[in-house]
Write a protein that holds these residues in place. Sequence first.
Motif, PDB file in Angstrom:
ATOM      1  N   THR A   1     -14.875  -2.430  -0.623  1.00  5.19           N
ATOM      2  CA  THR A   1     -15.084  -0.859  -1.218  1.00  5.19           C
ATOM      3  C   THR A   1     -16.435  -0.767  -1.814  1.00  5.19           C
ATOM      4  O   THR A   1     -16.466  -1.556  -2.834  1.00  5.19           O
TER       5      THR A   1
ATOM      6  N   TYR B   1      -8.723  -5.398  -9.533  1.00  7.16           N
ATOM      7  CA  TYR B   1      -7.512  -4.394  -9.911  1.00  7.16           C
ATOM      8  C   TYR B   1      -6.890  -4.827 -10.969  1.00  7.16           C
ATOM      9  O   TYR B   1      -6.960  -5.962 -11.649  1.00  7.16           O
TER      10      TYR B   1
ATOM     11  N   TYR C   1      -6.945   2.424   1.179  1.00  5.05           N
ATOM     12  CA  TYR C   1      -6.885   1.682  -0.192  1.00  5.05           C
ATOM     13  C   TYR C   1      -8.053   0.955  -0.211  1.00  5.05           C
ATOM     14  O   TYR C   1      -8.887   0.425   0.473  1.00  5.05           O
ATOM     15  N   ALA C   2      -8.495   0.788  -1.590  1.00  8.18           N
ATOM     16  CA  ALA C   2      -9.572   0.021  -2.117  1.00  8.18           C
ATOM     17  C   ALA C   2      -9.346  -1.437  -1.999  1.00  8.18           C
ATOM     18  O   ALA C   2      -8.367  -2.093  -2.438  1.00  8.18           O
ATOM     19  N   THR C   3     -10.260  -2.085  -1.488  1.00  9.22           N
ATOM     20  CA  THR C   3     -10.350  -3.567  -1.311  1.00  9.22           C
ATOM     21  C   THR C   3     -11.496  -4.275  -1.734  1.00  9.22           C
ATOM     22  O   THR C   3     -12.320  -3.529  -2.608  1.00  9.22           O
TER      23      THR C   3
ATOM     24  N   THR D   1      -9.857   3.741 -11.234  1.00  5.72           N
ATOM     25  CA  THR D   1      -9.547   4.645 -10.013  1.00  5.72           C
ATOM     26  C   THR D   1      -8.246   4.070  -9.348  1.00  5.72           C
ATOM     27  O   THR D   1      -8.222   2.886  -8.980  1.00  5.72           O
TER      28      THR D   1
ATOM     29  N   SER E   1      -6.090   2.692  -6.355  1.00  5.78           N
ATOM     30  CA  SER E   1      -6.363   2.049  -5.547  1.00  5.78           C
ATOM     31  C   SER E   1      -5.370   2.367  -4.069  1.00  5.78           C
ATOM     32  O   SER E   1      -5.542   1.749  -3.043  1.00  5.78           O
ATOM     33  N   ASN E   2      -4.534   3.179  -4.348  1.00  5.56           N
ATOM     34  CA  ASN E   2      -3.467   3.249  -3.347  1.00  5.56           C
ATOM     35  C   ASN E   2      -2.635   2.016  -3.121  1.00  5.56           C
ATOM     36  O   ASN E   2      -2.177   1.849  -2.050  1.00  5.56           O
TER      37      ASN E   2
ATOM     38  N   TYR F   1      -8.306   0.438  -9.588  1.00  3.16           N
ATOM     39  CA  TYR F   1      -9.411  -0.210  -9.043  1.00  3.16           C
ATOM     40  C   TYR F   1     -10.571   0.003  -9.933  1.00  3.16           C
ATOM     41  O   TYR F   1     -11.052   1.050 -10.289  1.00  3.16           O
TER      42      TYR F   1
ATOM     43  N   MET G   1     -16.383   3.745  -4.256  1.00  2.00           N
ATOM     44  CA  MET G   1     -15.794   4.164  -5.635  1.00  2.00           C
ATOM     45  C   MET G   1     -16.585   3.716  -6.841  1.00  2.00           C
ATOM     46  O   MET G   1     -16.803   2.266  -6.753  1.00  2.00           O
TER      47      MET G   1
ATOM     48  N   ASP H   1       0.805  -1.312   0.153  1.00  2.00           N
ATOM     49  CA  ASP H   1       0.064  -0.068  -0.049  1.00  2.00           C
ATOM     50  C   ASP H   1       0.973   1.349   0.146  1.00  2.00           C
ATOM     51  O   ASP H   1       2.055   1.234   0.568  1.00  2.00           O
TER      52      ASP H   1
END
Length: 413
Positions: free
Chosen positions: A256, A301, A251-253, A264, A266-267, A288, A259, A246
Amino acid sequence: MPIFANTTPIGGRPESQLRLPAKKRISTPAAARLSTITEGINALNPGASDVQPRGILRRPSSTAASTIRPTPSRRASRETAGRTSRDTTRSAPPAYDWVPEPGIGDEDLRAPVEGEKLAELRRNGGYMRKRRSRGGWGRLVLIVGLLFLALLALAVGLGVGMTRKHQTNSNSGAQSSQPAGTNPSAAPIQQFPLGEYSMITALRTVATNCTSNPSTWRCYPYTTYDPSDGSTNTSSLANFNWIISDTSSTYATNLTTSMSSQDTPSNLTISSTNNPFSISFTNQSLLYTPASSTNASSAHYTFSFTQSKSVIPSTSLLSSGAAAECFFNNTIFTGTLYLDAASTFPSGSLASETGIGGYTPWPYALEISQTSGGGADVPACYEMVNGGVGNRITTATTPEAGSAECICDYRNY
């Protein structure tokens, strides 16, 4: 008058008789009395004066007399004894004196010899107790030993602490790499999808349209998966080991929902390690894409980058039979990691595989591809000389249309 009554003179000579001194009480020193007694004994035993008396007391010789001078008190005693002797018509023998035994070279002559042990004590300082010196080798060895034990204990403590810390981090990493909700224990430190994963896939599709010579485009492991042929379950197996990290605490999981737009940031980043394809990349950004009705797919992802794919042709490109190597310099590498879609490969006994290198298998569906378009210098082939790149080979291939594609497609579904 003789001393003993009814005794005839010895040898019949009147000179041998002793005259009895006047009956009076004589007060003489001890040396005078000893002289008087000795004189009487000598009178009774002629010639006895020539015999040296036994014992420590003896008459000093001329040498001793010259060495040891009598003290004034002794001199007075002898004068008194002489006068007393003259009163009794006999001269008193010289007074006996103490003759000390010879001393050792460094012996103190002012004191009598008391034996070897006492003399040794006097030479070594007598009975005075020697002052002990503090420390010495024993104390130094003790200090060094204590320091060594302290350093050893510190090293052991640090080693145990680091081992426990490493085990704790490994356990937390293994727990966090599992999908959310699969661990009934407390919440892990790292949340999915952070961790190290094995992407176990099968080679599903191979296309060679970008090159005029199909032998110049090849895909590892060089066997395509066929569901009807069970032997291809292992011969078509391809494994990629990747690490997901990360770049932000948010962050996107797979959980999530906020979003909604496609691709996008996702960090999250992804890096490669220990794979048989010689495909190396570091910190590629993951984008993401949430699930929606429009794309009819699961949230996932994606990442992609351009690479130079090298291929050793399956057949010789030269009439001499020399080896050659071809490069597809504009190959696009793409990865898609789904967050809730199920995977179907591998099946059977391979389903329990833990991944190469001990990494955790990616729990959901995934897709990996290498794609290259046609055109000039696709591919660029060279002769191999002593393991290195030699002269360019221009007669092995002809350019194809740019829309034509060469594909290596890997999936686990």
